[in-house]
Design a protein around this motif. Structure first.
Motif, mmCIF file in Angstrom:
data_model
loop_
_atom_site.group_PDB
_atom_site.id
_atom_site.type_symbol
_atom_site.label_atom_id
_atom_site.label_comp_id
_atom_site.label_asym_id
_atom_site.label_seq_id
_atom_site.Cartn_x
_atom_site.Cartn_y
_atom_site.Cartn_z
ATOM 1 N N LEU A 123 4.423 8.159 8.369
ATOM 2 C CA LEU A 123 5.200 8.595 9.530
ATOM 3 C C LEU A 123 6.378 7.664 9.833
ATOM 4 O O LEU A 123 7.356 8.093 10.431
ATOM 5 N N SER A 124 6.277 6.403 9.437
ATOM 6 C CA SER A 124 7.338 5.424 9.671
ATOM 7 C C SER A 124 8.287 5.397 8.469
ATOM 8 O O SER A 124 8.061 6.109 7.483
ATOM 9 N N GLU A 125 9.329 4.599 8.530
ATOM 10 C CA GLU A 125 10.286 4.514 7.406
ATOM 11 C C GLU A 125 9.595 4.111 6.120
ATOM 12 O O GLU A 125 9.909 4.626 5.045
ATOM 13 N N THR A 126 8.664 3.177 6.202
ATOM 14 C CA THR A 126 7.792 2.790 5.085
ATOM 15 C C THR A 126 6.438 2.435 5.666
ATOM 16 O O THR A 126 6.307 2.213 6.875
ATOM 17 N N ALA A 127 5.444 2.386 4.806
ATOM 18 C CA ALA A 127 4.114 1.927 5.229
ATOM 19 C C ALA A 127 3.428 1.254 4.053
ATOM 20 O O ALA A 127 3.585 1.678 2.903
ATOM 21 N N GLU A 128 2.691 0.209 4.368
ATOM 22 C CA GLU A 128 1.826 -0.427 3.380
ATOM 23 C C GLU A 128 0.395 -0.160 3.821
ATOM 24 O O GLU A 128 0.039 -0.351 4.982
ATOM 25 N N PHE A 129 -0.383 0.305 2.858
ATOM 26 C CA PHE A 129 -1.713 0.845 3.116
ATOM 27 C C PHE A 129 -2.712 0.091 2.247
ATOM 28 O O PHE A 129 -2.516 -0.031 1.037
ATOM 29 N N LEU A 130 -3.774 -0.416 2.866
ATOM 30 C CA LEU A 130 -4.821 -1.130 2.145
ATOM 31 C C LEU A 130 -6.109 -0.339 2.208
ATOM 32 O O LEU A 130 -6.428 0.256 3.240
ATOM 33 N N TYR A 131 -6.846 -0.342 1.101
ATOM 34 C CA TYR A 131 -8.164 0.266 1.159
ATOM 35 C C TYR A 131 -9.132 -0.413 0.222
ATOM 36 O O TYR A 131 -8.805 -0.796 -0.878
ATOM 37 N N LYS A 132 -10.328 -0.603 0.776
ATOM 38 C CA LYS A 132 -11.461 -1.138 0.024
ATOM 39 C C LYS A 132 -12.243 0.064 -0.490
ATOM 40 O O LYS A 132 -12.383 1.043 0.227
ATOM 41 N N THR A 133 -12.764 -0.026 -1.725
ATOM 42 C CA THR A 133 -13.528 1.088 -2.280
ATOM 43 C C THR A 133 -14.907 0.636 -2.737
ATOM 44 O O THR A 133 -15.089 -0.509 -3.152
ATOM 45 N N THR A 134 -15.844 1.571 -2.679
ATOM 46 C CA THR A 134 -17.228 1.269 -3.052
ATOM 47 C C THR A 134 -17.506 1.481 -4.535
ATOM 48 O O THR A 134 -18.597 1.168 -4.997
ATOM 49 N N ASP A 135 -16.558 2.042 -5.264
ATOM 50 C CA ASP A 135 -16.692 2.181 -6.714
ATOM 51 C C ASP A 135 -15.308 2.020 -7.323
ATOM 52 O O ASP A 135 -14.298 2.089 -6.624
#
Length: 181
Positions: A123-135
């Protein structure tokens, strides 16, 4: 941390307790004991991912049909609208979704358990997205459901058509997609 149960009880919004003053802020972004207490089971994360996207980029709706991944997601820069779709055929909330705004400002996280398709739009000009995964990421098992599937009915907060990858533009309908039992 504050746990908010969503309309799909397995999907949780997590609000960390933030300590701030004129110098800045501090918060614990992950605590295994508190997280496992909140979700009611022992979750082990094996991989951390980081993406950067421009405004109107929509990623998803992704899942792995084998080696399913639970995801703990958050935006560390910018703002996204994040969505989890229940694709477990035996679930009372099958086909339903939860959508929540995640931003660097609100510091909210979303727990998307295994058995869900996941996606977000910037929604913003840019975004940095972090995600932890279980596999681990397993591209041979990765699947994509169409972001605009009428059966799911997500009301994405966009003013124009999203910027999609080639893979995401080929997403299947929920009706035709492989699903979890």
């Amino acid at each position: 941390m504050n746990i908010i149960v969503t309309s799909i009880p397995d999907v949780l919004i997590i609000e960390p307790k933030v300590f701030g003053d004129e110098r800045g802020f501090f918060f614990e972004s992950f605590n295994s004991r508190q997280f496992n207490d909140a979700v009611g089971r022992d979750v082990q994360f094996v991989q951390d991912n980081h993406s950067r996207s421009a405004k109107n980029v929509l990623r998803g709706l992704h899942y792995q049909i084998q080696q399913p991944q639970g995801k703990l997601v958050r935006a560390v820069q910018g703002t996204v609208f994040d969505v989890a779709v229940d694709i477990r055929k035996s679930s009372p909330t099958f086909g339903q979704h939860v959508g929540v705004e995640l931003s660097a400002e609100n510091k909210r996280m979303l727990w998307v358990p295994e058995g869900f398709a996941h996606g977000f739009v910037v929604l913003s000009e840019t975004a940095e997205f972090l995600y932890k995964t279980t596999d681990y990421w397993a591209p041979e098992f990765e699947r994509s459901i169409a972001w605009n599937d009428a059966e799911i009915g997500i009301d994405w907060p966009m003013q124009s058509a999203p910027n999609l990858s080639a893979k995401d533009s080929q997403g299947m309908t929920l009706h035709d997609a492989e699903k979890f039992s």
